[in-house]
Scaffold this motif. Structure first.
Motif, short mmCIF file in Angstrom:
data_model
loop_
_atom_site.label_atom_id
_atom_site.label_comp_id
_atom_site.label_asym_id
_atom_site.label_seq_id
_atom_site.Cartn_x
_atom_site.Cartn_y
_atom_site.Cartn_z
N ASP A 67 -6.90 4.53 -6.34
CA ASP A 67 -6.75 5.97 -6.13
C ASP A 67 -7.93 6.72 -6.74
O ASP A 67 -8.50 7.62 -6.13
CB ASP A 67 -5.44 6.48 -6.74
CG ASP A 67 -4.21 6.03 -5.98
OD1 ASP A 67 -4.34 5.59 -4.82
OD2 ASP A 67 -3.11 6.12 -6.56
N SER A 101 -14.26 2.75 -12.17
CA SER A 101 -12.85 2.58 -11.83
C SER A 101 -12.21 1.38 -12.51
O SER A 101 -10.99 1.20 -12.42
CB SER A 101 -12.70 2.44 -10.31
OG SER A 101 -13.21 3.56 -9.66
N ASP A 123 4.04 4.61 -4.34
CA ASP A 123 3.66 5.96 -4.72
C ASP A 123 3.61 6.17 -6.23
O ASP A 123 3.31 7.26 -6.70
CB ASP A 123 4.61 6.98 -4.09
CG ASP A 123 6.06 6.79 -4.51
OD1 ASP A 123 6.33 5.95 -5.39
OD2 ASP A 123 6.92 7.47 -3.96
N THR A 145 0.81 -1.21 0.00
CA THR A 145 0.00 0.00 0.00
C THR A 145 0.85 1.26 0.00
O THR A 145 0.33 2.33 -0.21
CB THR A 145 -0.93 0.03 1.22
OG1 THR A 145 -0.14 -0.01 2.39
CG2 THR A 145 -1.89 -1.12 1.20
N ARG A 152 -6.08 -1.19 1.02
CA ARG A 152 -6.25 0.08 1.72
C ARG A 152 -6.78 -0.10 3.14
O ARG A 152 -7.03 0.87 3.85
CB ARG A 152 -7.19 1.00 0.93
CG ARG A 152 -6.73 1.28 -0.50
CD ARG A 152 -5.45 2.10 -0.51
NE ARG A 152 -4.77 2.10 -1.79
CZ ARG A 152 -4.89 3.02 -2.74
NH1 ARG A 152 -5.69 4.03 -2.55
NH2 ARG A 152 -4.22 2.92 -3.86
N GLU A 196 -11.14 6.13 -4.75
CA GLU A 196 -11.17 6.91 -3.51
C GLU A 196 -11.60 8.34 -3.76
O GLU A 196 -12.34 8.93 -2.97
CB GLU A 196 -9.80 6.88 -2.82
CG GLU A 196 -9.55 5.61 -2.06
CD GLU A 196 -8.29 5.68 -1.21
OE1 GLU A 196 -8.17 6.61 -0.39
OE2 GLU A 196 -7.44 4.79 -1.36
N LYS A 197 -11.16 8.91 -4.87
CA LYS A 197 -11.57 10.27 -5.21
C LYS A 197 -13.07 10.33 -5.51
O LYS A 197 -13.75 11.29 -5.16
CB LYS A 197 -10.77 10.79 -6.40
CG LYS A 197 -9.32 11.03 -6.07
CD LYS A 197 -8.53 11.41 -7.29
CE LYS A 197 -7.05 11.50 -6.94
NZ LYS A 197 -6.20 11.60 -8.12
N GLY A 256 -3.44 -0.03 -8.27
CA GLY A 256 -3.22 1.18 -7.47
C GLY A 256 -3.87 2.39 -8.11
O GLY A 256 -4.48 3.22 -7.42
#
Length: 171
Positions: A117, A137, A48, A45, A153, A120-121, A113
């Motif tokens: 991401d 997604s 980056d 997790t 997550r 989540e937005k 990933g």
């Protein structure tokens, strides 16, 4: 107990100390010496998404940029390894190895990933259902989305949505 210090390959100035029990010390040390195992040892997790340019056996800077751009635009649809490899004019096998060397995770993990991401937005907007967010997604189902979110997550989509709602209320 024994402490060992590991220098992360992508961040040479960062040193991580790991405490090992005597029973598994030799086995763990052998695993930790291999660069390929470091992302799984330290947590998947924490990735980056930044590439390690000029990694030995990795993608060139040009191919890295092309792949990032392609995946950034297409992560929400079904992607094949062969399709990604074609961008770099490499075989699927060679591409997967080079991609992993460059990004520190396999292509599938990188795409996952990006999807998480993005999801989540989208979870900020309470008008959208979790099923719709999963579909937008690139997840095959709400169940798959929930499973992956929980695994990588450590929270379900509903928990992430609730957490975001509380943080907005506190602002």
């Amino acid at each position: 107990m024994r402490m060992i210090t590991i220098v992360l390959p992508r961040e040479p100035k960062t040193r991580v100390q790991v405490e090992l029990g005597l029973a598994g010390a030799r086995h763990q040390e052998a695993e930790l010496r291999r660069d390929d195992d470091l992302p799984t040892v330290f947590s998947e997790t924490d990735f980056d998404g930044r590439p390690l340019l000029n990694a030995k056996g990795g993608l060139s800077a040009k191919h890295t940029r092309q792949v990032q751009e392609f995946l950034g635009q297409n992560f929400s649809r079904k992607l094949s390894l062969a399709e990604m490899a074609a961008i770099c004019d490499l075989s699927a096998y060679h591409f997967a190895r080079a991609f992993s060397k460059t990004f520190g995770v396999p292509p599938h993990q990188y795409v996952l990933g990006l999807r998480l991401d993005f999801a989540e937005k989208l979870l900020v907007d309470r008008r959208m259902s979790i099923t719709d967010i999963a579909d937008l997604s690139g997840f095959s189902s709400q169940s798959h989305f929930t499973t992956m979110m929980k695994k990588y997550r450590n929270a379900t989509p509903q928990q992430v949505r609730a957490r975001q709602g509380r943080s907005q209320a506190n602002e």
